[in-house]
Motif scaffolding. Structure first.
Motif, PDB file in Angstrom:
ATOM      1  N   ILE A 151     -25.967 -17.056   3.769  1.00  0.00           N
ATOM      2  CA  ILE A 151     -25.305 -18.647   3.361  1.00  0.00           C
ATOM      3  C   ILE A 151     -23.631 -19.218   4.455  1.00  0.00           C
ATOM      4  N   LEU A 152     -23.662 -19.602   5.161  1.00  0.00           N
ATOM      5  CA  LEU A 152     -22.326 -19.330   5.811  1.00  0.00           C
ATOM      6  C   LEU A 152     -21.458 -21.391   5.227  1.00  0.00           C
ATOM      7  N   SER A 153     -22.159 -21.982   4.936  1.00  0.00           N
ATOM      8  CA  SER A 153     -20.950 -22.960   4.250  1.00  0.00           C
ATOM      9  C   SER A 153     -22.035 -23.681   3.477  1.00  0.00           C
ATOM     10  N   GLY A 154     -21.877 -24.021   2.852  1.00  0.00           N
ATOM     11  CA  GLY A 154     -20.874 -25.432   1.521  1.00  0.00           C
ATOM     12  C   GLY A 154     -20.292 -24.890  -0.177  1.00  0.00           C
ATOM     13  N   THR A 155     -20.316 -26.320  -0.556  1.00  0.00           N
ATOM     14  CA  THR A 155     -19.847 -25.913  -1.445  1.00  0.00           C
ATOM     15  C   THR A 155     -19.832 -24.215  -2.222  1.00  0.00           C
ATOM     16  N   VAL A 156     -18.863 -23.642  -2.752  1.00  0.00           N
ATOM     17  CA  VAL A 156     -19.510 -22.911  -4.245  1.00  0.00           C
ATOM     18  C   VAL A 156     -19.044 -22.801  -5.345  1.00  0.00           C
ATOM     19  N   LEU A 157     -19.925 -23.357  -6.299  1.00  0.00           N
ATOM     20  CA  LEU A 157     -19.196 -23.111  -8.171  1.00  0.00           C
ATOM     21  C   LEU A 157     -19.140 -21.676  -8.324  1.00  0.00           C
ATOM     22  N   ALA A 158     -18.103 -21.296  -9.057  1.00  0.00           N
ATOM     23  CA  ALA A 158     -17.839 -20.230  -9.707  1.00  0.00           C
ATOM     24  C   ALA A 158     -17.931 -20.659 -11.492  1.00  0.00           C
ATOM     25  N   PHE A 159     -18.009 -19.338 -11.953  1.00  0.00           N
ATOM     26  CA  PHE A 159     -18.301 -19.664 -13.301  1.00  0.00           C
ATOM     27  C   PHE A 159     -17.596 -18.071 -13.701  1.00  0.00           C
ATOM     28  N   ASP A 160     -16.581 -18.208 -15.277  1.00  0.00           N
ATOM     29  CA  ASP A 160     -15.845 -17.534 -15.389  1.00  0.00           C
ATOM     30  C   ASP A 160     -16.618 -17.669 -17.223  1.00  0.00           C
ATOM     31  N   PHE A 161     -17.655 -16.293 -17.901  1.00  0.00           N
ATOM     32  CA  PHE A 161     -18.018 -16.853 -18.588  1.00  0.00           C
ATOM     33  C   PHE A 161     -17.447 -16.333 -20.135  1.00  0.00           C
TER      34      PHE A 161
ATOM     35  N   GLU B 286     -25.711 -30.863  -9.436  1.00  0.00           N
ATOM     36  CA  GLU B 286     -26.376 -32.411  -9.173  1.00  0.00           C
ATOM     37  C   GLU B 286     -24.794 -33.227  -8.568  1.00  0.00           C
ATOM     38  N   THR B 287     -23.649 -33.631  -8.949  1.00  0.00           N
ATOM     39  CA  THR B 287     -22.455 -33.513  -8.378  1.00  0.00           C
ATOM     40  C   THR B 287     -22.022 -33.290  -6.550  1.00  0.00           C
ATOM     41  N   TRP B 288     -21.912 -31.593  -6.862  1.00  0.00           N
ATOM     42  CA  TRP B 288     -21.434 -30.961  -6.029  1.00  0.00           C
ATOM     43  C   TRP B 288     -22.360 -30.510  -5.413  1.00  0.00           C
ATOM     44  N   GLN B 289     -23.352 -30.561  -5.778  1.00  0.00           N
ATOM     45  CA  GLN B 289     -24.633 -29.098  -4.338  1.00  0.00           C
ATOM     46  C   GLN B 289     -24.422 -28.459  -4.362  1.00  0.00           C
ATOM     47  N   PRO B 290     -23.630 -27.666  -4.573  1.00  0.00           N
ATOM     48  CA  PRO B 290     -24.029 -26.234  -4.000  1.00  0.00           C
ATOM     49  C   PRO B 290     -24.870 -25.414  -3.531  1.00  0.00           C
ATOM     50  N   VAL B 291     -24.221 -24.807  -2.958  1.00  0.00           N
ATOM     51  CA  VAL B 291     -25.740 -23.776  -2.185  1.00  0.00           C
ATOM     52  C   VAL B 291     -25.255 -22.304  -2.444  1.00  0.00           C
ATOM     53  N   LEU B 292     -24.227 -21.827  -3.498  1.00  0.00           N
ATOM     54  CA  LEU B 292     -24.053 -20.579  -3.678  1.00  0.00           C
ATOM     55  C   LEU B 292     -23.337 -20.634  -5.258  1.00  0.00           C
ATOM     56  N   LEU B 293     -23.696 -19.957  -6.689  1.00  0.00           N
ATOM     57  CA  LEU B 293     -22.702 -19.855  -7.793  1.00  0.00           C
ATOM     58  C   LEU B 293     -22.576 -18.356  -7.909  1.00  0.00           C
ATOM     59  N   VAL B 294     -21.486 -18.028  -8.361  1.00  0.00           N
ATOM     60  CA  VAL B 294     -20.440 -16.695  -8.577  1.00  0.00           C
ATOM     61  C   VAL B 294     -20.324 -16.251 -10.049  1.00  0.00           C
ATOM     62  N   VAL B 295     -20.549 -15.899 -10.625  1.00  0.00           N
ATOM     63  CA  VAL B 295     -20.867 -15.469 -12.159  1.00  0.00           C
ATOM     64  C   VAL B 295     -19.651 -14.229 -12.054  1.00  0.00           C
ATOM     65  N   GLY B 296     -18.745 -14.461 -12.918  1.00  0.00           N
ATOM     66  CA  GLY B 296     -17.622 -13.508 -13.526  1.00  0.00           C
ATOM     67  C   GLY B 296     -18.023 -11.892 -13.990  1.00  0.00           C
TER      68      GLY B 296
ATOM     69  N   ASP C 172     -12.461 -13.825  -1.021  1.00  0.00           N
ATOM     70  CA  ASP C 172     -11.010 -12.145  -0.109  1.00  0.00           C
ATOM     71  C   ASP C 172     -12.613 -12.048   0.579  1.00  0.00           C
ATOM     72  N   SER C 173     -13.320 -11.199  -0.355  1.00  0.00           N
ATOM     73  CA  SER C 173     -13.586 -10.236  -0.502  1.00  0.00           C
ATOM     74  C   SER C 173     -14.438  -9.649   0.950  1.00  0.00           C
ATOM     75  N   SER C 174     -14.875  -8.311   1.265  1.00  0.00           N
ATOM     76  CA  SER C 174     -15.367  -8.279   3.012  1.00  0.00           C
ATOM     77  C   SER C 174     -17.017  -8.919   2.938  1.00  0.00           C
ATOM     78  N   HIS C 175     -17.500  -8.829   1.588  1.00  0.00           N
ATOM     79  CA  HIS C 175     -19.201  -9.259   1.444  1.00  0.00           C
ATOM     80  C   HIS C 175     -18.767 -11.088   1.927  1.00  0.00           C
ATOM     81  N   ALA C 176     -17.909 -11.487   1.857  1.00  0.00           N
ATOM     82  CA  ALA C 176     -18.106 -12.847   2.279  1.00  0.00           C
ATOM     83  C   ALA C 176     -18.086 -13.390   3.300  1.00  0.00           C
ATOM     84  N   ALA C 177     -17.052 -12.624   3.993  1.00  0.00           N
ATOM     85  CA  ALA C 177     -17.038 -12.606   5.551  1.00  0.00           C
ATOM     86  C   ALA C 177     -17.901 -13.445   5.831  1.00  0.00           C
ATOM     87  N   SER C 178     -17.955 -14.252   6.901  1.00  0.00           N
ATOM     88  CA  SER C 178     -19.462 -14.618   8.062  1.00  0.00           C
ATOM     89  C   SER C 178     -19.566 -13.847   8.998  1.00  0.00           C
TER      90      SER C 178
END
Length: 157
Positions: free
Chosen positions: A16-26, A66-76, A151-157
């Motif tokens: 995943i190098l491009s696209g929308t990402v949604l994150a959730f604070d559960f 459906e609205t944002w079509q994310p390529v990745l989800l991040v959960v806290g 910001d973390s190294s694992h998100a770097a392309s």
């Protein structure tokens, strides 16, 4: 979901190098949601799902997907300050598995220690205090979770 966080992170970073990402604070009562674009690596608060029941929560999440079509989800991932797990840790992991299972979108867990405290301070800095914080607190925490991921190294392309 892969066996380890490291596998998930390296798999996601290489694909995943491009696209929308949604994150959730559960949370048991509310779920904060943030959004960002992978290329820009900037997180923004989106909304708070103020609902304790599972079905309406996932209906709202389905609308967002459906609205944002994310390529990745991040959960806290909620853990104690020392990194030890607690009951909410397991609920966060279960929520992440459900997201991936229902929507077929890769999910990454991100440490969320102190994000609510940081969100509270962020809101206080702009003059929003006390009960006025409630509608925004969880989405600001989700923003911090997503920004930490970017910001973390694992998100770097």
């Amino acid at each position: 979901m892969p066996d380890s966080a490291e596998e998930t992170i390296s798999d996601m970073a290489s694909v995943i190098l491009s696209g929308t990402v949604l994150a959730f604070d559960f949370g048991v009562r509310r779920i904060g949601v943030a959004i960002g674009e992978y290329e820009l690596r900037l997180a923004h608060p989106l909304m708070t799902i103020d609902q304790a029941m599972t079905k309406p929560r996932f209906e709202k999440i389905a609308e967002l997907i459906e609205t944002w079509q994310p390529v990745l989800l991040v959960v806290g991932l909620s853990v104690h300050a020392d990194g030890a797990e607690h009951e909410i840790t397991r609920l966060c992991q279960r929520f992440a598995r459900r997201l991936e299972g229902r929507f077929g979108i890769p999910v990454v867990m991100e440490d969320e220690r102190y994000t609510t405290a940081i969100a509270r301070l962020t809101l206080e800095e702009v003059g929003i205090t006390g009960r006025k914080q409630r509608p925004m607190l969880d989405q600001i925490a989700a923003q911090h979770i997503l920004q930490t991921f970017f910001d973390s190294s694992h998100a770097a392309s």
